[in-house]
Design an enzyme around this catalytic site. Structure first.
Site, PDB file in Angstrom:
ATOM      1  N   HIS A  80       0.830  -1.209   0.000  1.00  0.00           N
ATOM      2  CA  HIS A  80       0.000   0.000   0.000  1.00  0.00           C
ATOM      3  C   HIS A  80       0.861   1.255   0.000  1.00  0.00           C
ATOM      4  O   HIS A  80       0.522   2.258  -0.648  1.00  0.00           O
ATOM      5  CB  HIS A  80      -0.917   0.015   1.225  1.00  0.00           C
ATOM      6  N   HIS A 237      -9.391  -1.792  -4.965  1.00  0.00           N
ATOM      7  CA  HIS A 237      -8.278  -2.123  -4.067  1.00  0.00           C
ATOM      8  C   HIS A 237      -7.322  -3.118  -4.715  1.00  0.00           C
ATOM      9  O   HIS A 237      -6.108  -3.049  -4.485  1.00  0.00           O
ATOM     10  CB  HIS A 237      -8.779  -2.696  -2.740  1.00  0.00           C
ATOM     11  N   ASP A 241      -3.287  -2.658  -4.987  1.00  0.00           N
ATOM     12  CA  ASP A 241      -2.252  -3.663  -4.695  1.00  0.00           C
ATOM     13  C   ASP A 241      -1.355  -3.901  -5.905  1.00  0.00           C
ATOM     14  O   ASP A 241      -0.120  -3.999  -5.776  1.00  0.00           O
ATOM     15  CB  ASP A 241      -2.900  -4.990  -4.300  1.00  0.00           C
ATOM     16  N   HIS A 264      -1.123 -10.980  -5.222  1.00  0.00           N
ATOM     17  CA  HIS A 264       0.281 -10.637  -5.022  1.00  0.00           C
ATOM     18  C   HIS A 264       1.235 -11.644  -5.676  1.00  0.00           C
ATOM     19  O   HIS A 264       2.221 -11.258  -6.307  1.00  0.00           O
ATOM     20  CB  HIS A 264       0.603 -10.548  -3.524  1.00  0.00           C
TER      21      HIS A 264
END
Length: 308
Positions: A80, A237, A241, A264
């Protein structure tokens, strides 16, 4: 400010909070950094602090967050913060961490954007380097995928698909600029399902998770009293990321990313795959005061560029 010159912040600034996964109180201090430094993380609690330059090849864990490490030193949940750096066009910063995790704040990058703006932005003397994507690269994992294609600027198309009536299938298109990042992406919070959060805590994970730093989805509705900040906050969001994970390439990217249900781990695999073949990208300094570039993928070294 001129988009082709590197930038850092204008002074020291600190903020404290809770580590999402450790549950510990942590604090970070942002400091200006010289040209070509990148994002340097330092755990100041160590007797002999190790500097870690945030890079895709320093990623040691992608479970629930992005963790970088060097030897016995690790810094968790960096995505973030560096998403805010990249989103706001900041190239060089030193991040001093009191602890081994960046504070989660409200689960978004908006508090970090506020810090950057409060510290001020300083244009530096060295030209910014850009990664120019020249060939399409796609990475699959089960029903998920992420790809990057040639483009004349940086943009992201992201789709998520959750078997929950409050999320379902959501898509969002992001065209990169500091203004769009602050308006469209920065306020989007991390999210999780109530039953999963309780399970993670029972396993010693997400110990700092709460309604103050995440959107929590129950069986019948959003548990946060204030509700959602955007009707499609979840996919926004995921883009937040992704911007942080792609920032680990070390330079701003000129390319078009399309992602479906990526996270991720897959984001990091794309970074690694891109750098396995020099024919798929170029790293250049722009020589003219304009963006976007047009047709750079067809002629990677135009007169306004200098190959490095």
């Amino acid at each position: 400010m001129n988009k082709i010159y590197q930038r850092t912040i204008g002074g020291y600034i600190s903020i404290g909070g809770i580590g999402l996964h450790s549950g510990r109180k942590v604090k970070i201090t942002l400091r200006p950094a010289p040209e070509n430094s990148g994002y340097i993380f330092v755990n100041t609690e160590q007797a002999f602090p190790t500097e870690i330059v945030a890079s895709f090849d320093k990623v040691v864990d992608t479970t629930l967050a992005t963790t970088i490490g060097d030897g016995n030193t690790q810094i968790k949940t960096i995505e973030h913060l560096i998403s805010a750096f990249r989103g706001m066009d900041i190239d060089n910063v030193i991040v001093e961490v009191e602890g081994d995790e960046v504070p989660i704040m409200d689960g978004s990058s908006a508090p970090f954007v506020y810090l950057i703006k409060k510290a001020g932005v300083v244009e530096q003397k060295r030209l910014r380097k850009f990664i120019i994507v020249k060939n399409q690269i796609r990475f699959y994992e089960d029903d998920k995928y992420i790809e990057i294609l040639p483009s004349d600027d940086f943009k992201i198309e992201f789709t998520i698909d959750f078997p929950h009536p409050l999320i379902g299938k959501q898509s969002f298109f992001y065209h990169a600029s500091p203004e769009n990042y602050e308006k469209e992406i920065a306020k989007a919070r991390t999210f999780g399902f109530y039953n999963e959060v309780e399970y993670l805590k029972s396993k010693g994970l997400a110990l700092g998770g709460s309604l103050e730093n995440a959107v929590v989805i129950g069986k019948d509705g959003i548990l946060n009293e204030e509700g959602l900040r955007f009707k499609d906050e979840f996919v926004r969001h995921k883009i937040l990321d992704l911007i942080g994970d792609i920032a680990l390439l070390g330079y701003p990217v000129i390319g078009h990313i399309r992602a479906y249900k990526s996270g991720h781990a897959l984001n990091n695999k794309l970074c690694k795959e891109l750098f396995t073949n020099r024919r798929d990208f170029s790293v250049v300094e722009l020589r003219e005061d304009y963006l976007p570039l047009h047709n750079t993928y067809d002629a990677p070294f135009l007169e306004n560029q200098r190959p490095l």
